[in-house]
Design a protein around this motif. Sequence first.
Motif, short mmCIF file in Angstrom:
data_model
loop_
_atom_site.label_atom_id
_atom_site.label_comp_id
_atom_site.label_asym_id
_atom_site.label_seq_id
_atom_site.Cartn_x
_atom_site.Cartn_y
_atom_site.Cartn_z
N TYR A 178 32.12 -18.71 -5.48
CA TYR A 178 33.11 -17.82 -6.12
C TYR A 178 32.39 -17.11 -7.43
O TYR A 178 31.27 -17.87 -7.91
CB TYR A 178 34.09 -18.97 -6.84
N GLN A 179 32.91 -16.21 -7.90
CA GLN A 179 32.82 -15.64 -8.92
C GLN A 179 33.32 -16.06 -10.19
O GLN A 179 34.90 -16.38 -9.99
CB GLN A 179 33.01 -14.13 -9.04
N CYS A 180 32.59 -16.60 -11.50
CA CYS A 180 33.12 -17.37 -12.40
C CYS A 180 32.65 -16.81 -13.48
O CYS A 180 31.51 -16.43 -13.79
CB CYS A 180 32.87 -19.09 -12.19
N VAL A 181 33.39 -17.30 -14.56
CA VAL A 181 33.15 -16.95 -15.84
C VAL A 181 33.48 -18.23 -16.69
O VAL A 181 34.88 -18.80 -16.73
CB VAL A 181 33.89 -15.81 -16.56
N ALA A 182 32.48 -18.73 -17.48
CA ALA A 182 32.83 -19.93 -18.33
C ALA A 182 33.61 -19.47 -19.71
O ALA A 182 33.13 -18.49 -20.41
CB ALA A 182 31.51 -20.81 -18.70
N ILE A 183 34.70 -20.04 -20.08
CA ILE A 183 35.19 -19.70 -21.23
C ILE A 183 35.40 -20.67 -22.21
O ILE A 183 36.19 -21.87 -21.88
CB ILE A 183 36.68 -19.00 -21.15
N ASP A 184 34.67 -20.83 -23.36
CA ASP A 184 34.75 -21.95 -24.24
C ASP A 184 35.86 -21.86 -25.27
O ASP A 184 35.68 -20.68 -26.22
CB ASP A 184 33.49 -22.08 -25.07
N VAL A 185 36.85 -22.20 -25.11
CA VAL A 185 38.36 -22.14 -25.53
C VAL A 185 38.16 -22.05 -27.23
O VAL A 185 37.82 -23.06 -27.55
CB VAL A 185 39.51 -22.90 -25.03
N ALA A 186 38.71 -20.99 -27.72
CA ALA A 186 38.75 -21.07 -29.11
C ALA A 186 40.21 -20.85 -29.75
O ALA A 186 40.84 -20.39 -28.71
CB ALA A 186 37.83 -20.18 -29.93
N PRO A 187 40.57 -20.95 -30.86
CA PRO A 187 41.82 -20.71 -31.27
C PRO A 187 42.43 -19.05 -30.99
O PRO A 187 43.26 -18.90 -30.77
CB PRO A 187 42.04 -20.93 -32.68
N ASN A 188 41.38 -18.43 -30.74
CA ASN A 188 41.80 -16.85 -30.34
C ASN A 188 41.68 -16.88 -28.93
O ASN A 188 41.43 -15.81 -28.35
CB ASN A 188 40.70 -16.01 -30.88
N ILE A 189 42.14 -17.81 -27.95
CA ILE A 189 42.18 -17.54 -26.64
C ILE A 189 42.79 -16.56 -26.00
O ILE A 189 42.45 -15.90 -25.10
CB ILE A 189 42.54 -19.45 -25.97
N GLY A 190 43.89 -16.15 -26.54
CA GLY A 190 44.72 -15.04 -26.19
C GLY A 190 43.54 -13.81 -25.98
O GLY A 190 43.72 -13.14 -25.00
N GLU A 191 42.83 -13.53 -27.00
CA GLU A 191 41.88 -12.36 -27.02
C GLU A 191 40.69 -12.71 -26.08
O GLU A 191 40.49 -11.70 -25.37
CB GLU A 191 41.25 -12.42 -28.40
N GLN A 192 40.31 -14.07 -25.87
CA GLN A 192 39.15 -14.34 -24.96
C GLN A 192 39.65 -14.04 -23.42
O GLN A 192 39.00 -13.57 -22.79
CB GLN A 192 38.57 -15.73 -25.22
N LEU A 193 40.88 -14.43 -23.14
CA LEU A 193 41.40 -14.20 -21.87
C LEU A 193 41.62 -12.57 -21.45
O LEU A 193 41.46 -12.30 -20.50
CB LEU A 193 42.85 -14.65 -21.61
N ARG A 194 41.78 -11.83 -22.45
CA ARG A 194 41.90 -10.43 -22.44
C ARG A 194 40.58 -9.78 -22.07
O ARG A 194 40.45 -8.70 -21.68
CB ARG A 194 42.79 -9.72 -23.67
N GLN A 195 39.54 -10.29 -22.46
CA GLN A 195 38.17 -9.73 -22.38
C GLN A 195 37.72 -9.87 -20.91
O GLN A 195 36.63 -9.30 -20.63
CB GLN A 195 37.02 -10.39 -23.13
N HIS A 196 38.57 -10.67 -19.94
CA HIS A 196 38.06 -10.72 -18.69
C HIS A 196 39.22 -10.56 -17.66
O HIS A 196 40.26 -10.74 -17.87
CB HIS A 196 37.53 -12.24 -18.35
#
Length: 153
Positions: free
Chosen positions: A39-57
């Motif tokens: 599988y193609q994966c991306v690790a996301i170390d969740v921060a309080p700006n998770i909404g922005e983090q999700l929009r990056q991928h």
Amino acid sequence: MSERRDKLVGVLMGGWSQEREISLKSGQAVLRALENLGYQCVAIDVAPNIGEQLRQHPLDVVYIALHGRYGEDGVIQSLLEIQQIPYTSSSVLTSALAMDKYLSKELVRAQGLKTPDYCIFNRDLDNLEDFINNFSGTFPLMIKPSREGSSYG
């Protein structure tokens, strides 16, 4: 099966609950396992700006490897539903109810299922005397935070 492996899987880990370190370990293990399966994966170390983090991928699905508050309590599930990103875990409501041990016990008892007796403490321990009178010497005994994912802390 190969069609699923073309999708980008976001693995959410870390976060800012008391269970951050174990979540990072869980997330890395999940990430390695998914990558080993192709599988193609991306690790996301969740921060309080998770909404922005999700929009990056451009995620097709999210694997939730978060523990404790903001991961198992329906909060992250709510955000993912708002952003219309499928995820692995129970629904918002189920997660929220399951995380609250007191409400879970009450719901189970309301359905007529037996559960061990319990006592709820608040931060001031104003009912410590009730605990001593009702549970002293009763073993096994387990103490858990009411709204955390494990007994950490």
